[in-house]
Motif scaffolding. Structure first.
Motif, short mmCIF file in Angstrom:
data_model
loop_
_atom_site.label_atom_id
_atom_site.label_comp_id
_atom_site.label_asym_id
_atom_site.label_seq_id
_atom_site.Cartn_x
_atom_site.Cartn_y
_atom_site.Cartn_z
N GLU A 1 0.85 -1.20 0.00
CA GLU A 1 0.00 0.00 0.00
C GLU A 1 0.89 1.25 0.00
OE1 GLU A 1 -3.18 2.09 3.00
OE2 GLU A 1 -3.10 -0.10 2.95
N ILE A 2 0.69 2.13 -0.96
CA ILE A 2 1.51 3.34 -1.06
C ILE A 2 1.16 4.28 0.09
CG2 ILE A 2 2.14 5.34 -2.48
CD1 ILE A 2 3.14 2.69 -3.58
N GLN A 3 2.18 4.69 0.86
CA GLN A 3 1.98 5.55 2.01
C GLN A 3 2.34 7.01 1.71
OE1 GLN A 3 4.50 3.38 4.75
NE2 GLN A 3 2.67 2.61 5.80
N LEU A 4 3.39 7.19 0.93
CA LEU A 4 3.83 8.55 0.61
C LEU A 4 4.65 8.55 -0.66
CD1 LEU A 4 7.12 8.94 1.44
CD2 LEU A 4 6.13 8.71 3.70
N ILE A 5 4.84 9.74 -1.21
CA ILE A 5 5.71 9.89 -2.37
C ILE A 5 6.69 11.02 -2.07
CG2 ILE A 5 4.06 9.00 -4.05
CD1 ILE A 5 3.43 11.84 -4.84
N LYS A 6 7.86 10.91 -2.68
CA LYS A 6 8.87 11.97 -2.57
C LYS A 6 9.06 12.56 -3.96
CE LYS A 6 11.38 9.62 1.08
NZ LYS A 6 12.63 8.93 1.43
N ILE A 7 9.09 13.89 -4.01
CA ILE A 7 9.34 14.61 -5.25
C ILE A 7 10.62 15.40 -5.07
CG2 ILE A 7 8.51 16.50 -6.72
CD1 ILE A 7 6.95 14.05 -7.16
N GLU A 8 11.52 15.26 -6.02
CA GLU A 8 12.76 16.04 -6.01
C GLU A 8 12.81 16.90 -7.26
OE1 GLU A 8 16.70 14.25 -5.19
OE2 GLU A 8 15.49 12.44 -4.90
N LYS A 9 13.19 18.14 -7.09
CA LYS A 9 13.38 19.05 -8.22
C LYS A 9 14.84 19.47 -8.24
CE LYS A 9 11.86 23.42 -8.36
NZ LYS A 9 12.94 24.21 -8.89
N ARG A 10 15.50 19.20 -9.36
CA ARG A 10 16.92 19.53 -9.53
C ARG A 10 17.09 20.44 -10.73
NH1 ARG A 10 17.68 18.78 -4.85
NH2 ARG A 10 17.84 16.69 -4.00
N LYS A 11 17.96 21.41 -10.57
CA LYS A 11 18.16 22.45 -11.57
C LYS A 11 18.61 21.87 -12.92
CE LYS A 11 21.64 25.37 -11.22
NZ LYS A 11 22.49 26.48 -10.80
N TYR A 12 17.98 22.38 -13.98
CA TYR A 12 18.37 22.00 -15.34
C TYR A 12 19.30 23.04 -15.94
CZ TYR A 12 18.05 21.42 -20.38
OH TYR A 12 18.36 21.30 -21.70
N TRP A 13 18.85 24.29 -15.94
CA TRP A 13 19.63 25.34 -16.60
C TRP A 13 19.82 26.54 -15.68
CZ3 TRP A 13 22.70 25.58 -20.57
CH2 TRP A 13 23.01 26.80 -21.14
N TYR A 14 18.73 27.05 -15.13
CA TYR A 14 18.78 28.20 -14.23
C TYR A 14 17.70 28.04 -13.17
CZ TYR A 14 14.85 29.70 -17.10
OH TYR A 14 13.65 29.74 -17.76
N LYS A 15 17.71 28.88 -12.15
CA LYS A 15 16.74 28.78 -11.06
C LYS A 15 15.33 28.88 -11.64
CE LYS A 15 15.27 30.86 -6.78
NZ LYS A 15 15.25 32.04 -5.97
N ASP A 16 14.50 27.90 -11.32
CA ASP A 16 13.20 27.77 -11.93
C ASP A 16 12.21 27.25 -10.89
OD1 ASP A 16 11.31 27.72 -13.93
OD2 ASP A 16 12.12 25.96 -14.94
N ASP A 17 11.28 28.07 -10.42
CA ASP A 17 10.28 27.63 -9.46
C ASP A 17 9.18 26.86 -10.18
OD1 ASP A 17 11.77 29.01 -7.62
OD2 ASP A 17 10.47 30.76 -7.59
N TRP A 18 8.42 26.07 -9.42
CA TRP A 18 7.37 25.22 -10.01
C TRP A 18 6.20 25.18 -9.05
CZ3 TRP A 18 7.35 19.30 -9.46
CH2 TRP A 18 6.34 18.73 -10.24
N TYR A 19 4.99 25.36 -9.57
CA TYR A 19 3.78 25.24 -8.75
C TYR A 19 3.14 23.89 -9.02
CZ TYR A 19 -0.39 26.35 -6.16
OH TYR A 19 -1.40 26.34 -5.22
N LEU A 20 3.25 22.99 -8.05
CA LEU A 20 2.69 21.65 -8.15
C LEU A 20 1.32 21.62 -7.48
CD1 LEU A 20 2.82 18.61 -8.75
CD2 LEU A 20 4.14 18.35 -6.63
N LYS A 21 0.28 21.30 -8.26
CA LYS A 21 -1.07 21.20 -7.70
C LYS A 21 -1.25 19.88 -6.96
CE LYS A 21 -4.59 22.46 -10.24
NZ LYS A 21 -5.49 22.68 -11.39
#
Length: 115
Positions: free
Chosen positions: A64-84
Motif C-alpha cells: 500500500e503506497i503511504q507517501l511519495i517523494k518529489i525532487e526538483k533539480r536544476k536543469y539550466w537556471y533557477k526555476d520555481d514550479w507550482y505543483l497542484k
C-alpha cells in the motif's frame, strides 16, 4: 514487474511551469521504489496548466503506497514550479491523490502523503 501510472498536475498561474528535472520515489508498506526521472522524450514536461502522465515500473510490489517523494533539480537556471497534485494509479487499479498546492523553489525534496 508492477507498473504505476503517475499523473502530475502543474498550476495555471503565471510562471508555474518548470524545465527542471523532476524525480519521484514511491514509498509503500512493503518497500520503496528507486528514484525515477519523470520525463517524456521530445516533450516539454510540466508546462503551466499541464496534466502529464508517466508510467513507473518497479522491481517488486510496494504494498500500500503511504507517501511519495518529489525532487526538483536544476536543469539550466533557477526555476520555481507550482505543483497542484499528483495521482497514482496502482497495479490493482486503485487511485491515490497526493495534494500539494504550493510552490517548489530551488533544489528540494518534498514528501507528500495521501490526501
Amino acid at each position: 514487474m508492477p507498473s504505476y501510472t503517475v499523473t502530475v498536475a502543474t498550476g495555471s498561474q503565471w510562471f508555474a511551469g518548470t524545465d527542471d528535472y523532476v524525480y519521484l520515489t514511491l514509498q509503500g508498506t512493503a518497500g520503496c521504489s528507486e528514484r525515477h526521472l519523470l520525463d517524456k522524450p521530445f516533450y516539454n514536461d510540466f508546462e503551466r496548466g499541464a496534466v502529464d502522465s508517466y508510467d513507473v515500473t518497479v522491481e517488486e510490489d510496494l504494498g500500500e503506497i503511504q507517501l511519495i517523494k518529489i525532487e526538483k533539480r536544476k536543469y539550466w537556471y533557477k526555476d520555481d514550479w507550482y505543483l497542484k497534485y499528483i495521482t497514482v494509479k496502482t497495479p490493482v487499479g486503485d487511485y491515490l491523490e497526493f495534494p500539494c498546492y504550493r510552490w517548489i523553489t530551488d533544489e528540494k525534496e518534498i514528501v507528500l502523503r495521501d490526501g
